[in-house]
Design an enzyme around this catalytic site. Structure first.
Site, mmCIF file in Angstrom:
data_model
loop_
_atom_site.group_PDB
_atom_site.id
_atom_site.type_symbol
_atom_site.label_atom_id
_atom_site.label_comp_id
_atom_site.label_asym_id
_atom_site.label_seq_id
_atom_site.Cartn_x
_atom_site.Cartn_y
_atom_site.Cartn_z
ATOM 1 N N LYS A 52 -2.850 -11.390 2.371
ATOM 2 C CA LYS A 52 -2.169 -13.074 3.004
ATOM 3 C C LYS A 52 -2.935 -14.002 2.929
ATOM 4 O O LYS A 52 -2.430 -14.796 2.987
ATOM 5 C CB LYS A 52 -2.208 -11.860 4.585
ATOM 6 C CG LYS A 52 -1.533 -10.887 4.480
ATOM 7 C CD LYS A 52 -1.785 -10.286 5.016
ATOM 8 C CE LYS A 52 -0.833 -8.180 5.811
ATOM 9 N NZ LYS A 52 -1.205 -7.807 6.446
ATOM 10 N N GLN A 96 -4.188 -6.133 11.111
ATOM 11 C CA GLN A 96 -4.158 -5.197 10.060
ATOM 12 C C GLN A 96 -4.760 -3.960 10.264
ATOM 13 O O GLN A 96 -5.435 -3.516 11.590
ATOM 14 C CB GLN A 96 -5.348 -5.623 9.324
ATOM 15 C CG GLN A 96 -4.890 -5.153 7.794
ATOM 16 C CD GLN A 96 -3.064 -5.469 6.859
ATOM 17 O OE1 GLN A 96 -3.032 -6.503 7.094
ATOM 18 N NE2 GLN A 96 -2.928 -4.153 6.794
ATOM 19 N N ASP A 119 3.987 -10.831 13.235
ATOM 20 C CA ASP A 119 4.474 -8.710 12.150
ATOM 21 C C ASP A 119 5.318 -7.891 13.082
ATOM 22 O O ASP A 119 6.391 -7.329 12.075
ATOM 23 C CB ASP A 119 2.821 -8.022 12.912
ATOM 24 C CG ASP A 119 2.257 -7.918 11.594
ATOM 25 O OD1 ASP A 119 3.123 -7.675 9.997
ATOM 26 O OD2 ASP A 119 1.385 -7.477 11.210
#
Ligand code: GUN
Length: 293
Positions: A52, A96, A119
């Protein structure tokens, strides 16, 4: 059989995004800024987050990585989220997953300002997606839809079997595949550990999306000739020929299934790279306030 080259499509999209960012900068705007919170040192999570950060560089974004040790308290993480929510310099951020067991993932996800939830995991984004309103789409399902779009794979009226019912892949991809849109408009069956006749249902499907985390689960006898196979699995399996000692294996028995189908995504290099570019796309949308004003 056509191999779906997720890496190439992802590279194309990153170039498109980078061009849009340079246009923004030329107009005097600041670069999109994505932040990531990483807890602990899980190998898979470290790899994802490193990808990322690298994708941010390629797209011309600013990125910030906030690291916490495995024993961080939920309170400290919530405080970090609160700071990111209020930081006007940060357009979007992710935490995460998975998180250590002493931390409630749901509480963490719900603490994120949905307008920065790139997300697409916050219940507001999930709810808006399910009724077809503008929202941040979760990255893996959005990446799968984009692959179907870019390969012009017909989905309207097709039978689609989704294997797995996770909140981050199975459920949202099933929602998108059934939506009245293109790609979409499919007749979707979601299969899981309690499903009966799983093999038979797969064998009738025009499109199989496998997101179980069970290496090699989809075998050739479960695949109709000419079906489209999307493999979301990325399980680490031991491989002494690799420097790292492991390789990634998908949910599909690629060797035997590939020769039977019309399109298939490889692992790695299929869905994985698309997930990351979807996150970049969401961050660009956040920076431009295109979804939430
Ligand atoms: N863990 C596995 N996939 C994802 C993802 O798309 N986002 C986050 N935050 N964590 C993950």
């Amino acid at each position: 059989m056509t191999l779906i080259d997720g890496k190439k499509i992802a590279d194309d999209i990153k170039r498109e995004i980078a061009a849009e960012v340079e246009q923004m900068v030329a107009e005097g705007k600041r670069r999109p800024h994505l932040a990531a919170i990483l807890v602990g040192h899980d190998g898979g999570s470290e790899t994802y987050v490193a990808h990322k950060v690298k994708a941010c560089e390629t797209c011309g974004f600013t990125s910030t990585l906030l690291r916490y040790e495995e024993d961080v308290t939920e309170e400290d993480l919530l405080a970090a989220i609160d700071r990111l929510n209020r930081d006007e310099d940060v357009d979007g951020f992710i935490v995460q997953l998975p998180l250590p067991r002493h931390i409630s993932e749901q509480r963490i996800i719900e603490a994120i300002d949905y307008r920065k939830d790139v997300d697409g995991f916050h219940p507001i984004n999930v709810g808006r997606m399910s009724i077809g309103l503008p929202c941040f789409l979760s990255a893996t399902p959005a990446g799968i839809i984009e692959l179907l779009r870019r390969y012009d794979i017909p989905t309207r009226g097709s039978r689609c079997a989704v294997l797995g019912r996770s909140n981050i892949v199975g459920k949202p991809v099933a929602t998108l595949m059934m939506q009245k849109a293109n790609p979409g408009n499919a007749t979707v069956t979601v299969l899981h550990s309690a499903s009966k006749n799983l093999k038979e249902i797969c064998a009738e499907a025009d499109i199989i999306i496998a997101a179980l985390g069970n290496p090699g689960f989809v075998t050739a006898d479960m695949v109709k000739p000419g079906a489209v196979i999307i493999d979301v699995g990325t399980t680490r399996v031991e491989d002494s020929t690799k420097k790292s000692g492991f390789r990634l294996r998908g949910d599909v028995d690629f060797e035997n299934v590939a020769e039977k189908c019309s399109f298939i995504t490889p692992v790695p290099g299929g869905v994985g790279p698309m997930t990351i570019v979807s996150l970049m796309r969401n961050t660009l949308l956040a920076a431009r306030h295109e979804i939430y004003k």
